[in-house]
Write an enzyme that holds these catalytic residues in place. Structure first.
Site, PDB file in Angstrom:
ATOM      1  N   ASP A   1       0.824  -1.226   0.000  1.00 33.23           N
ATOM      2  CA  ASP A   1       0.000   0.000   0.000  1.00 33.23           C
ATOM      3  C   ASP A   1       0.851   1.267   0.000  1.00 33.23           C
ATOM      4  OD1 ASP A   1      -2.428  -1.616   0.384  1.00 33.23           O
ATOM      5  OD2 ASP A   1      -1.714  -1.858   2.436  1.00 33.23           O
TER       6      ASP A   1
ATOM      7  N   HIS B   1      -4.187  -1.377  -6.348  1.00 32.18           N
ATOM      8  CA  HIS B   1      -3.563  -0.107  -6.704  1.00 32.18           C
ATOM      9  C   HIS B   1      -4.652   0.941  -6.859  1.00 32.18           C
ATOM     10  CE1 HIS B   1       0.236  -1.911  -7.033  1.00 32.18           C
ATOM     11  NE2 HIS B   1       0.203  -2.283  -8.291  1.00 32.18           N
TER      12      HIS B   1
END
Length: 416
Positions: free
Chosen positions: A14, A42
């Protein structure tokens, strides 16, 4: 002959890889995913529109890019088809390795059931079936994307697998699908995905031989690597630069520049060691400002301060040439900002990652914060304290920063 540049996350995932890849895509002919599955997520913002990608390479948002899902990925046909529906004209722009392994409905059911059985010892998986898919691969009982080209044969093979593991499925209270139901799904996958299935390794070899520009897009983060991460609270694949090569069939001599993506602070989803986690007001403030919610799971991320020990470790693991510092703007308005420069471990100060990371305590240094960097595109316009913070991170990590992100938007990026 060209080389393949590599983007890798160097924390617990992340980090913002999607934005960096999206920003760089305009300079590349091929963008490739090498590992993981739809447990990865994403998030990319373009002109105020949010795109959440799980299996598709980030180059899909650039019409000139050819996008490859490599042999190291575990592919959920159901998820991929749903994701493909967001985009037009993908033929000739998207290819899936015939050697990538399949991630099917029963894998996620196994994942969820086994996590429940572990109770308080659960790893905190995404429940997407990624671990069971890779387990089948390692056990040599898995099935690959190329088998979708013959749905009847694949259906028969899967039904034999289900029958052989009937007791296991019954123990986990998992209902085995009927042959008719399974075949209908496989035929649908075949009809939609067949034009995209090919030998992507040979395609990439040809591209490099022809001096095409190739970018490898990592999934998750190096601290979740199956070998080098915080085992057993890791993912089921290699998340470092070496894994990006094997996940696409490339050799070490074909690696170009390697860029490590790192947040200006630290986050983690799920269980496992996280030395700099801040469970107080600062951690909560970071989570709220940074909108730290998992793209794939919707789970709130654990938040804390920049861990320079972990970043120095993963920088060496990956052989980094440069850093991309993400979400610097999230720290706007903090009076003091902490950096973990070392650990206390068994009464000693250490500057490395022990295998039992859960037993360390962070040793912090504090720096003065700044007012606002949000949306700044010129390094010279950054507040002096922000520049000092960046310089200190470079010093501790041993790698120079090349990109600085100051907002979620694609263009709010400083290039040094």
């Amino acid at each position: 002959m060209s080389k393949a540049d590599i983007i890798v996350g160097i924390q617990w995932g992340d980090e913002g890889k999607g934005k960096v890849v999206d920003k760089l895509c305009e300079n590349y002919d091929f963008v490739c995913r090498s590992a993981g599955g739809h447990n990865a997520g994403h998030t990319i913002w373009v002109n105020g529109v949010r795109y959440a990608l799980h299996l598709m390479p980030s180059g899909v948002l650039h019409p000139r890019c050819i996008n490859i899902i490599g042999n190291g990925v575990v592919v959920s046909p159901e998820v991929l088809i749903a994701e493909m529906a967001q985009f037009e004209n993908l033929k000739g722009r998207l290819y899936i390795s015939d050697r990538a392994h399949l991630n099917l409905k029963h894998h996620s059911l196994i994942d969820i059931a086994k996590e429940k059985l572990k109770g308080k010892n659960a790893i905190g998986t995404t429940g997407k079936g990624i671990g069971p898919s890779y387990a089948d691969k390692i056990n040599r009982t898995g099935h690959r994307v190329g088998e979708l080209l013959e749905p009847q044969r694949l259906c028969e093979a899967l039904m034999k697998d289900f029958e052989a593991n009937k007791t296991f499925f019954e123990m986990l209270e998992i209902e085995i699908p009927s042959a008719e139901e399974l075949l209908a799904d496989l035929k649908r996958f075949n009809e939609i995905l067949t034009p995209y299935i090919t030998d992507t390794t040979r395609m990439l070899w040809k591209a490099l031989d022809e001096d095409k520009r190739v970018l490898l897009e990592g999934a998750q983060g190096s601290m979740l690597d199956i070998d080098h991460g915080t085992y057993p609270y890791v993912t089921s694949s290699s998340t470092i630069s070496a894994g990006a090569l094997t996940g696409l069939g490339l050799n070490p001599k074909e690696a170009g520049n390697i860029i490590g993506i790192v947040k200006a602070y630290a986050t983690r989803v799920g269980n496992g060691a996280f030395p700099t986690e801040d469970k107080g007001e600062d951690g909560e403030k970071i989570a709220q400002i940074g909108k730290e919610i998992g793209v794939s799971t919707g789970r709130k991320r654990r938040c804390g301060w920049f861990d320079a020990v972990a970043v120095r470790y993963t920088a060496r693991l990956n052989g980094l040439d440069a850093l991309s510092l993400m979400k610097l703007d999230v720290l706007d308005g903090f009076e003091k900002i902490k950096i973990c420069r070392a650990y206390e471990y068994k009464g000693m100060e250490i500057d490395y990652i022990p295998s039992d990371l859960e037993n360390v305590q962070p040793i912090y240094e504090e720096m003065d914060g700044w007012d606002k960097v949000f949306g700044i595109k010129d390094y010279d316009l950054l507040p002096e304290n922000a520049k000092k913070y960046i310089a200190r991170l470079e010093e501790l990590a041993g790698v120079k920063v090349k990109y600085i992100s100051t907002s979620p938007e694609r263009d709010d990026t400083i290039i040094l």
